[in-house]
Motif scaffolding. Structure first.
Motif, PDB file in Angstrom:
ATOM      1  N   LYS A   1       0.831  -1.205   0.000  1.00  0.00           N
ATOM      2  CA  LYS A   1       0.000   0.000   0.000  1.00  0.00           C
ATOM      3  C   LYS A   1       0.864   1.252   0.000  1.00  0.00           C
ATOM      4  O   LYS A   1       0.611   2.215  -0.726  1.00  0.00           O
ATOM      5  CB  LYS A   1      -0.892   0.000   1.247  1.00  0.00           C
ATOM      6  CG  LYS A   1      -1.972  -1.034   1.189  1.00  0.00           C
ATOM      7  CD  LYS A   1      -3.057  -0.771   2.226  1.00  0.00           C
ATOM      8  CE  LYS A   1      -4.174  -1.794   2.022  1.00  0.00           C
ATOM      9  NZ  LYS A   1      -4.574  -2.468   3.253  1.00  0.00           N
TER      10      LYS A   1
ATOM     11  N   SER B   1      -7.825  -2.268  -2.780  1.00  0.00           N
ATOM     12  CA  SER B   1      -7.250  -3.351  -1.987  1.00  0.00           C
ATOM     13  C   SER B   1      -7.163  -4.619  -2.814  1.00  0.00           C
ATOM     14  O   SER B   1      -8.011  -4.897  -3.647  1.00  0.00           O
ATOM     15  CB  SER B   1      -8.129  -3.597  -0.766  1.00  0.00           C
ATOM     16  OG  SER B   1      -7.791  -4.824  -0.177  1.00  0.00           O
ATOM     17  N   GLY B   2      -6.113  -5.377  -2.567  1.00  0.00           N
ATOM     18  CA  GLY B   2      -5.890  -6.575  -3.366  1.00  0.00           C
ATOM     19  C   GLY B   2      -6.812  -7.721  -3.025  1.00  0.00           C
ATOM     20  O   GLY B   2      -6.887  -8.684  -3.776  1.00  0.00           O
ATOM     21  N   SER B   3      -7.519  -7.621  -1.919  1.00  0.00           N
ATOM     22  CA  SER B   3      -8.309  -8.774  -1.476  1.00  0.00           C
ATOM     23  C   SER B   3      -9.438  -9.088  -2.452  1.00  0.00           C
ATOM     24  O   SER B   3      -9.930 -10.202  -2.504  1.00  0.00           O
ATOM     25  CB  SER B   3      -8.879  -8.509  -0.078  1.00  0.00           C
ATOM     26  OG  SER B   3      -9.499  -7.243  -0.046  1.00  0.00           O
ATOM     27  N   LYS B   4      -9.816  -8.103  -3.264  1.00  0.00           N
ATOM     28  CA  LYS B   4     -10.900  -8.360  -4.222  1.00  0.00           C
ATOM     29  C   LYS B   4     -10.489  -9.396  -5.263  1.00  0.00           C
ATOM     30  O   LYS B   4     -11.318 -10.079  -5.845  1.00  0.00           O
ATOM     31  CB  LYS B   4     -11.275  -7.057  -4.942  1.00  0.00           C
ATOM     32  CG  LYS B   4     -12.344  -6.257  -4.221  1.00  0.00           C
ATOM     33  CD  LYS B   4     -13.068  -5.314  -5.135  1.00  0.00           C
ATOM     34  CE  LYS B   4     -12.277  -4.031  -5.264  1.00  0.00           C
ATOM     35  NZ  LYS B   4     -12.952  -3.039  -6.118  1.00  0.00           N
ATOM     36  N   TYR B   5      -9.209  -9.465  -5.514  1.00  0.00           N
ATOM     37  CA  TYR B   5      -8.742 -10.392  -6.542  1.00  0.00           C
ATOM     38  C   TYR B   5      -8.017 -11.581  -5.946  1.00  0.00           C
ATOM     39  O   TYR B   5      -7.281 -12.271  -6.629  1.00  0.00           O
ATOM     40  CB  TYR B   5      -7.829  -9.650  -7.526  1.00  0.00           C
ATOM     41  CG  TYR B   5      -8.555  -8.587  -8.279  1.00  0.00           C
ATOM     42  CD1 TYR B   5      -8.606  -7.287  -7.800  1.00  0.00           C
ATOM     43  CD2 TYR B   5      -9.222  -8.889  -9.464  1.00  0.00           C
ATOM     44  CE1 TYR B   5      -9.306  -6.314  -8.488  1.00  0.00           C
ATOM     45  CE2 TYR B   5      -9.908  -7.916 -10.154  1.00  0.00           C
ATOM     46  CZ  TYR B   5      -9.963  -6.629  -9.660  1.00  0.00           C
ATOM     47  OH  TYR B   5     -10.638  -5.670 -10.340  1.00  0.00           O
ATOM     48  N   GLY B   6      -8.197 -11.783  -4.696  1.00  0.00           N
ATOM     49  CA  GLY B   6      -7.604 -12.953  -4.063  1.00  0.00           C
ATOM     50  C   GLY B   6      -6.203 -12.718  -3.531  1.00  0.00           C
ATOM     51  O   GLY B   6      -5.519 -13.652  -3.129  1.00  0.00           O
ATOM     52  N   LEU B   7      -5.757 -11.476  -3.524  1.00  0.00           N
ATOM     53  CA  LEU B   7      -4.410 -11.199  -3.004  1.00  0.00           C
ATOM     54  C   LEU B   7      -4.505 -10.873  -1.520  1.00  0.00           C
ATOM     55  O   LEU B   7      -5.563 -10.514  -1.025  1.00  0.00           O
ATOM     56  CB  LEU B   7      -3.798 -10.000  -3.737  1.00  0.00           C
ATOM     57  CG  LEU B   7      -3.638 -10.133  -5.238  1.00  0.00           C
ATOM     58  CD1 LEU B   7      -3.171  -8.805  -5.803  1.00  0.00           C
ATOM     59  CD2 LEU B   7      -2.632 -11.200  -5.585  1.00  0.00           C
ATOM     60  N   PRO B   8      -3.407 -10.983  -0.805  1.00  0.00           N
ATOM     61  CA  PRO B   8      -3.430 -10.598   0.604  1.00  0.00           C
ATOM     62  C   PRO B   8      -3.769  -9.123   0.772  1.00  0.00           C
ATOM     63  O   PRO B   8      -3.571  -8.307  -0.133  1.00  0.00           O
ATOM     64  CB  PRO B   8      -2.012 -10.891   1.098  1.00  0.00           C
ATOM     65  CG  PRO B   8      -1.235 -11.277  -0.073  1.00  0.00           C
ATOM     66  CD  PRO B   8      -2.136 -11.572  -1.204  1.00  0.00           C
ATOM     67  N   ASP B   9      -4.261  -8.794   1.941  1.00  0.00           N
ATOM     68  CA  ASP B   9      -4.768  -7.449   2.202  1.00  0.00           C
ATOM     69  C   ASP B   9      -3.685  -6.380   2.178  1.00  0.00           C
ATOM     70  O   ASP B   9      -3.959  -5.208   1.981  1.00  0.00           O
ATOM     71  CB  ASP B   9      -5.440  -7.434   3.576  1.00  0.00           C
ATOM     72  CG  ASP B   9      -6.721  -6.619   3.545  1.00  0.00           C
ATOM     73  OD1 ASP B   9      -7.328  -6.444   4.589  1.00  0.00           O
ATOM     74  OD2 ASP B   9      -7.085  -6.155   2.437  1.00  0.00           O
ATOM     75  N   SER B  10      -2.460  -6.812   2.380  1.00  0.00           N
ATOM     76  CA  SER B  10      -1.381  -5.817   2.459  1.00  0.00           C
ATOM     77  C   SER B  10      -1.057  -5.210   1.095  1.00  0.00           C
ATOM     78  O   SER B  10      -0.347  -4.218   1.018  1.00  0.00           O
ATOM     79  CB  SER B  10      -0.127  -6.473   3.025  1.00  0.00           C
ATOM     80  OG  SER B  10       0.242  -7.563   2.207  1.00  0.00           O
TER      81      SER B  10
ATOM     82  N   THR C   1       0.616 -14.245  -4.106  1.00  0.00           N
ATOM     83  CA  THR C   1       0.195 -14.596  -2.757  1.00  0.00           C
ATOM     84  C   THR C   1       1.293 -15.328  -2.010  1.00  0.00           C
ATOM     85  O   THR C   1       1.519 -15.091  -0.820  1.00  0.00           O
ATOM     86  CB  THR C   1      -1.066 -15.477  -2.800  1.00  0.00           C
ATOM     87  OG1 THR C   1      -1.939 -14.995  -3.809  1.00  0.00           O
ATOM     88  CG2 THR C   1      -1.767 -15.472  -1.476  1.00  0.00           C
TER      89      THR C   1
END
Lengths: 139, 487
Positions: free
Chosen positions: B270, B293-302, B326
Motif C-alpha cells: 500500500k 485493496s488486493g483482497s478483491k482479486y484474491g491477493l493478501p490485504d497488504s 500470494t
C-alpha cells in the motif's frame, strides 16, 4: 497423423499402427526440434541489444549526491584546519574524505579522491607540526 | 698564635672530613687532591662566589688551610679573619649557615626544622608540566580516539564490501541457470566490440550491481539492479540501526512495440502504491483512482492495485499470477506494467516541459530481499521463484490483448492526456515560437547590415520589405475570412 488413424477401420488401424507410430515418432521428433527453437527455447540470437548505461536523468539512483558533498565538505574542513590551525577541523576533513571514498561510484576519477585524501592528511600533519599539543576536548 | 691556629685547624679538619663525608664517604688521605679540591670549591661556590675565587687563586695547600678560610669560629679566628678583611660579615653569616648544614650529620631532626622554616619564608609554587612536554601517551587520548575511529571505519568498509560482493555472487549463482536458459546474452557492460555474454555482474558501486540480459522473444532486454544496503559506509550502518531497511532487487524489462498492448497497471504494498501514484508520470495520469485493496482479486490485504481499467486487472491477475503473488507477498514491493512509462515526474523550474516525455513499454519489478538487512547468501535462493514470475509475466503480457471496448477506452485515455498536456504548454509553446521568429528576423537584419556591397544591401532590404508586406496581407486576409465566417 491422429486424424488419419481415426478415419481408418480398426483393422487397418492395427496394421498402420506401427507405421503410424513410426511416422508419429518422426514428426514428433521434428516438432520437438521445431519447438526447441520456438517454444521451449525462448532465446533469440538475432534479437540481442547491447547494454547502454542509463543516463542520469532517467536513473535517479545514480544521482546519489553523498560522495560529491562529502568531497566538498572535506576540502572546506581541511582548508579551515590549515588556515585557522584548528586540529578538530583537520580530523573531520580526514573522516569526510574517507566517507566520500566509501560512497563513490566506480566510474569516478580516482585522482579526485586521492587529492582530497592527501589534502586532509596534510591538514592534520601541518596542524600538529605547528602546535604539537594534544587536542583538547570541547568539554 | 700558632697554637691557636693548630687548635682551630683540628676541628676544621674534622669538619672538612665531615664535608668530605657529605660529598664522598670513602674519603682517603692519599686521594687525589683534585677530587676534594672540586668539593672544596663547590662548597665555596655554594656560599660565596668571592670566597671561591680566592680559594682558586691560592694553590691547593694541605686541606686544613683552604677549609680554614670559611670555617672560622667566631671566637678564635679573628686573627685569620682579619687577614681577609672585607668579607667578615658575610663569612659570619655564612659560617652560621654552614654550621647549621653540617649539624645535620651529627644532629638529627634539624633538617626538618630548617625545612619548615624555609617553607614558611618562601612558598614554592609547583607548576604543572605542559601536556606536550610530558612524555606520556595518555595526554594524546583524543588523537588516539580519532585514529581508532578511522581504523574502525576502514575495517567496516572492508567487511561491508566483501559482504555485498558475496551476496551479489550468491544471487547470480542461484539465478544464472534460469537466465542463461532464457536469454542469449547474459551480462554485458556495453564496452566490448562483440555482443558476447560476460557472465558477470557489473559493479557500479560498492553496493549496486547491474546485469543486462538480452536476446529473447517478447522483449528487448532486461536490466537487473541489485541495490544492496551501504554496508561499506559506517555512517550508514549506524543510521540503519535507527531506521531498518532491506536490500532490494529491481528488474526493468523493456519491450518492443508489438510485445505489449496499451495498458497501465501496478500492484504492490500500500505504501509503495501511494508513493508511485504520486511520483510516476504514467501512473498519476492514467490511474487516477485511489489504489484498490488486493483482497478483491484474491491477493493478501497488504497489497493494493492501481489500474487503468478493470479489464486490465482481470487480464493480468490470472490464477498463476495470483498464486505467485500470494506466495511471495512479503518479498514484493511493487510490480508496474506500463506502455507509457517515462520514469518519475520531472520537476522543472520553468513549469511544464515543452515536449511530452518519451515513453517506452516497460515492466518494472521491485523485490525486497528477505532478512531486512541481516541477509545471508542463502536468502538469495528465495528470490528464484520471483524471477520465474518475471519470465512468466513477459510471456503473458505478449499474449494479453484488450478487447475492442477496452482498446477504445485506452485510446481515448491517451488522447485525453496528450490534449491536456498540449493545453498546458500552449502558452509556452507560443512564446517559444515567437522568440524563434524574432531570432530569425534579427539574423536577417544582421546579414543585411553585414553586406559590404551597397547594391546587394539595398536589394536584400527590398526583399525583406516585400516579405513583410506579404505577411501583413496574409493576416489581413485571414481576419477577413474569420469575419465572413462569423457572419
Amino acid at each position: 497423423m491422429p486424424l488419419l488413424l481415426t478415419s481408418c477401420s480398426p483393422l487397418r488401424r492395427s496394421l498402420l499402427c506401427p507405421v503410424s507410430l513410426f511416422f508419429i515418432h518422426k514428426t514428433a521428433n521434428l516438432s520437438l526440434i521445431m519447438s526447441s527453437n520456438n517454444m521451449a527455447d525462448p532465446r533469440r540470437q538475432n534479437k540481442i541489444l547491447r547494454y547502454k548505461a542509463p543516463s542520469t536523468e532517467t536513473n535517479v539512483t545514480l544521482e546519489d549526491p553523498t560522495p560529491d558533498y562529502m568531497n566538498l565538505l572535506g576540502m572546506i574542513f581541511s582548508m579551515c584546519g590549515l588556515m585557522l590551525k584548528l586540529k578538530w577541523c583537520a580530523w573531520i576533513a580526514v573522516y569526510c574524505s574517507f566517507i566520500s571514498f566509501a560512497n563513490s561510484r566506480s566510474s569516478e576519477d580516482t585522482k579526485q579522491m586521492m587529492s582530497s585524501f592527501m589534502l586532509s592528511i596534510s591538514a592534520v600533519v601541518m596542524s600538529y607540526l605547528q602546535n604539537p599539543q594534544p587536542m583538547s576536548p570541547p568539554w | 698564635f700558632i697554637v691557636l691556629f693548630k687548635f682551630c685547624a683540628f676541628p676544621r679538619v674534622m669538619e672538612t672530613q665531615l664535608v668530605m663525608g657529605r660529598y664522598n664517604d670513602d674519603f682517603d688521605d692519599g686521594e687525589d687532591l683534585a677530587d676534594f679540591d672540586d668539593n672544596d670549591f663547590a662548597e665555596f661556590e655554594d656560599m660565596n662566589d668571592d670566597l671561591a675565587s680566592e680559594a682558586e687563586t691560592t694553590p691547593p695547600p694541605p686541606r686544613a688551610s683552604p677549609s680554614s678560610q670559611p670555617e672560622e669560629e667566631e671566637d678564635e679566628d679573628e686573627a685569620t679573619v682579619e687577614l681577609e678583611g672585607d668579607q667578615d660579615g658575610f663569612e659570619d653569616s655564612d659560617t652560621q649557615d654552614m654550621y647549621s648544614k653540617y649539624d645535620q650529620e651529627e644532629f638529627e631532626g634539624i633538617r626538618d626544622i630548617e625545612k619548615t622554616g624555609h617553607s614558611m619564608k618562601d612558598p614554592l609554587i609547583i607548576h604543572t608540566v605542559p601536556a606536550h612536554l610530558q612524555n606520556s601517551w595518555e595526554s594524546y587520548y583524543m588523537e588516539i580516539l580519532m585514529v581508532t575511529g578511522l581504523l574502525a571505519y576502514i575495517m567496516n568498509y572492508i567487511i561491508g564490501k566483501n559482504k555485498n560482493g558475496r551476496l551479489a555472487q550468491a544471487w547470480f549463482n542461484s539465478h544464472r541457470e534460469l537466465l542463461e536458459s532464457n536469454f542469449a546474452l547474459v551480462g554485458d557492460d556495453g564496452t566490448s566490440k562483440e555482443a558476447v555474454s560476460t557472465g558477470k555482474l557489473n559493479q557500479e558501486n560498492e553496493h549496486i550491481y547491474n546485469l543486462w540480459c538480452s536476446g529473447r522473444v517478447c522483449c528487448e532486454g532486461m536490466l537487473i539492479q541489485l541495490k544492496f544496503l551501504k554496508r561499506q559506509d559506517l555512517l550508514n550502518v549506524l543510521a540503519r540501526m535507527m531506521r531498518p531497511a532491506g536490500d532490494q532487487v529491481q528488474i526493468k524489462v523493456t519491450l518492443n512495440e508489438e510485445d505489449m498492448d496499451t495498458f497501465v497497471f501496478a500492484v504492490g504494498t500500500k505504501k509503495a502504491m501511494a508513493r508511485l501514484q504520486k511520483e510516476m508520470q504514467d501512473l498519476s495520469e492514467f490511474c487516477g483512482d485511489k489504489p484498490k485493496s488486493g483482497s478483491k482479486y484474491g491477493l493478501p490485504d497488504s497489497l493494493a492495485i492501481l489500474s487503468e481499467m478493470g479489464e486490465v486487472t482481470d487480464g493480468v491477475m490470472d490464477n498463476k499470477m495470483v498464486h505467485y503473488i500470494t506466495n511471495h507477498a512479503d518479498k514484493i514491493e511493487s510490480i508496474h506494467f506500463s506502455d507509457q512509462f517515462s520514469g518519475p515526474k520531472i520537476m522543472q523550474e520553468e513549469g511544464q516541459p515543452l515536449k511530452l516525455p518519451e515513453t517506452k513499454k516497460t515492466l518494472l519489478f521491485t523485490f525486497n530481499v528477505p532478512g531486512m538487512g541481516n541477509t545471508s547468501t542463502k536468502d538469495m535462493d528465495a528470490l528464484l521463484p520471483l524471477m520465474n514470475m518475471v519470465i512468466y509475466s513477459i510471456d503473458k503480457v505478449k499474449k494479453l490483448r484488450l478487447n475492442r471496448e477496452g482498446k477504445q477506452k485506452a485510446d481515448r485515455n491517451r488522447a485525453r492526456v496528450e490534449e491536456n498536456f498540449l493545453k498546458q504548454t500552449h502558452a509556452q509553446r507560443q512564446e517559444a515560437a515567437q522568440t524563434r521568429r524574432e531570432e530569425k528576423k534579427r539574423a536577417e537584419k544582421e546579414r543585411i547590415m553585414n553586406e559590404e556591397d551597397p547594391e546587394r544591401q539595398r536589394r536584400l532590404e527590398e526583399a525583406a520589405q516585400r516579405r513583410e508586406q506579404k505577411k501583413i496581407e496574409k493576416k489581413q486576409m485571414k481576419m477577413k475570412q474569420i469575419k465572413v465566417k462569423a457572419m
